[in-house]
Design an enzyme around this catalytic site. Structure first.
Site, short mmCIF file in Angstrom:
data_model
loop_
_atom_site.label_atom_id
_atom_site.label_comp_id
_atom_site.label_asym_id
_atom_site.label_seq_id
_atom_site.Cartn_x
_atom_site.Cartn_y
_atom_site.Cartn_z
N ASP A 130 -0.86 -6.28 -0.24
CA ASP A 130 -1.26 -5.62 1.00
C ASP A 130 -2.77 -5.44 1.06
O ASP A 130 -3.38 -5.05 0.06
CB ASP A 130 -0.66 -4.20 1.04
CG ASP A 130 0.38 -4.02 2.12
OD1 ASP A 130 0.38 -4.79 3.09
OD2 ASP A 130 1.20 -3.09 1.96
N GLU B 235 -1.42 -5.41 8.65
CA GLU B 235 -0.71 -4.78 9.76
C GLU B 235 -1.56 -4.99 11.01
O GLU B 235 -2.78 -4.92 10.95
CB GLU B 235 -0.55 -3.28 9.51
CG GLU B 235 0.29 -2.97 8.29
CD GLU B 235 0.39 -1.47 8.00
OE1 GLU B 235 0.02 -0.65 8.86
OE2 GLU B 235 0.85 -1.13 6.89
N GLU C 73 8.89 -3.80 10.91
CA GLU C 73 9.28 -2.49 10.36
C GLU C 73 9.67 -1.53 11.47
O GLU C 73 9.01 -1.43 12.52
CB GLU C 73 8.13 -1.87 9.54
CG GLU C 73 8.51 -0.48 9.01
CD GLU C 73 7.63 0.05 7.90
OE1 GLU C 73 6.70 -0.64 7.46
OE2 GLU C 73 7.90 1.20 7.46
N ASP D 96 0.84 -1.20 0.00
CA ASP D 96 0.00 0.00 0.00
C ASP D 96 0.87 1.26 0.00
O ASP D 96 0.38 2.37 -0.13
CB ASP D 96 -1.00 0.00 1.17
CG ASP D 96 -0.35 -0.07 2.53
OD1 ASP D 96 0.90 -0.14 2.61
OD2 ASP D 96 -1.09 -0.05 3.54
N SER D 97 2.21 1.07 0.10
CA SER D 97 3.12 2.20 -0.04
C SER D 97 2.97 2.86 -1.41
O SER D 97 3.38 4.00 -1.60
CB SER D 97 4.58 1.76 0.16
OG SER D 97 4.87 0.65 -0.67
N LYS E 145 -1.02 -9.37 3.05
CA LYS E 145 -0.33 -8.86 4.25
C LYS E 145 -1.29 -7.97 5.02
O LYS E 145 -2.00 -7.16 4.41
CB LYS E 145 0.93 -8.06 3.87
CG LYS E 145 1.62 -7.41 5.07
CD LYS E 145 3.03 -6.94 4.76
CE LYS E 145 3.12 -5.59 4.08
NZ LYS E 145 2.54 -4.45 4.83
#
Ligand code: KIV
Length: 273
Positions: A88, A120, A187, A49-50, A118
């Site tokens: 993501d 978070e 991270e 998602d970066s 993925k």
């Protein structure tokens, strides 16, 4: 006869089996031309998602949607034959309930061909990891500095300097492992914490600004190529200056167009005047 080149991807269990054997080399990619170039060199590509920030110029990662990331992941899957492709899950697509997470994860995997997702989250998200894994969705958990939590954390801040937070991050990683995650992205944590979590877990840790002790590393490709502008994260290293090459090519093209020396139609099709 098939016209498609043979696809033999590194599987999710093969990534997990790398623990203690060979480090996992991973980068992000969002578009086909970059993914095609990375494919033969890497073990894993993350459609992160970066891209909200790197590709779209958004101020954070919060506004990207499942539709946008599914489209990017489809392009990456179609351009690659070897890497394991992980996508993501965007902010808001999985936090509310395991059921919502499954619906979105299944749609993203089916719509793109990605092999895993993925998410978070702290240990509070471990039940979601379990729910997904038990229903066929491999999960890469992301702990430590979690960009989707930037408003809770007060920005993009390295984590683990305080003992209580460090202990919590160890518990977060262990909870996702217990729940069935195949690996954990760590991270922005201190080197000592990255090392400790790597030694504690039986699944691989993939570090980004964590510790060289991690079982693998991931970076944002644009950062290593000089395509992220003047500011790259302290932990990233620029391996090439692709930005200057693109800028030089564009300048030469524009010069030739303006001078009238850029080839016309007759040169392209072999038609002589
Ligand atoms: O979105 C992303 O690119 C990421 C990695 C940098 C780990 O989450």
């Amino acid at each position: 006869m098939s016209v498609h080149a043979e696809v033999r991807r590194i599987s999710v269990p093969q990534l997990t089996a790398r623990k203690g054997q060979q480090k996992i080399a991973a980068l992000t990619a969002y578009i086909a031309p970059i993914a095609r170039l990375l494919d033969e060199h890497l073990d894993m590509i993350l459609v992160g998602d970066s891209t909200a920030m790197v590709g779209y110029g958004m101020p954070d990662t919060l506004s990207i949607t499942t539709g946008m990331l599914t489209a990017h992941a489809k392009a990456v899957v179609e351009a690659t034959r070897q890497v394991c492709v992980v996508v993501d899950m965007p902010f808001g697509s999985y936090q509310e309930s395991p059921e919502l997470a499954f619906r979105n994860a299944a749609a993203m995997m089916a719509g793109s061909g990605a092999q895993a997702i993925k998410i978070e989250g702290t240990a509070a998200l471990a039940p979601t990891t379990r729910f997904l894994v038990e229903r066929g969705v491999p999960v890469l958990a992301h702990v430590g500095l979690m960009p989707q939590y930037m408003n809770v954390m007060g920005g993009f801040k390295a984590q683990g300097f305080n003992d209580a937070v460090a202990e919590r991050i160890v518990r977060d990683a262990l909870a996702h492992q217990e729940a069935g995650a195949f690996a954990v992205v760590l991270e922005g944590v201190t080197e000592a914490l990255g090392r400790r979590i790597t030694e504690t877990l039986s699944i691989p840790t993939i570090g980004i600004g964590a510790s060289p002790a991690c079982d693998g590393q991931i970076l944002v490709t644009e950062d290593i190529l000089g395509l992220s502008g003047p500011r790259i994260p302290k932990f990233a290293r620029q391996f090439a200056d692709v930005g200057s090459i693109i800028s030089g090519a564009a300048a030469q093209y524009a010069r030739e167009v303006r001078e009238g020396s850029f080839p016309g139609l007759e040169n392209c099709f072999g038609v002589k005047k």
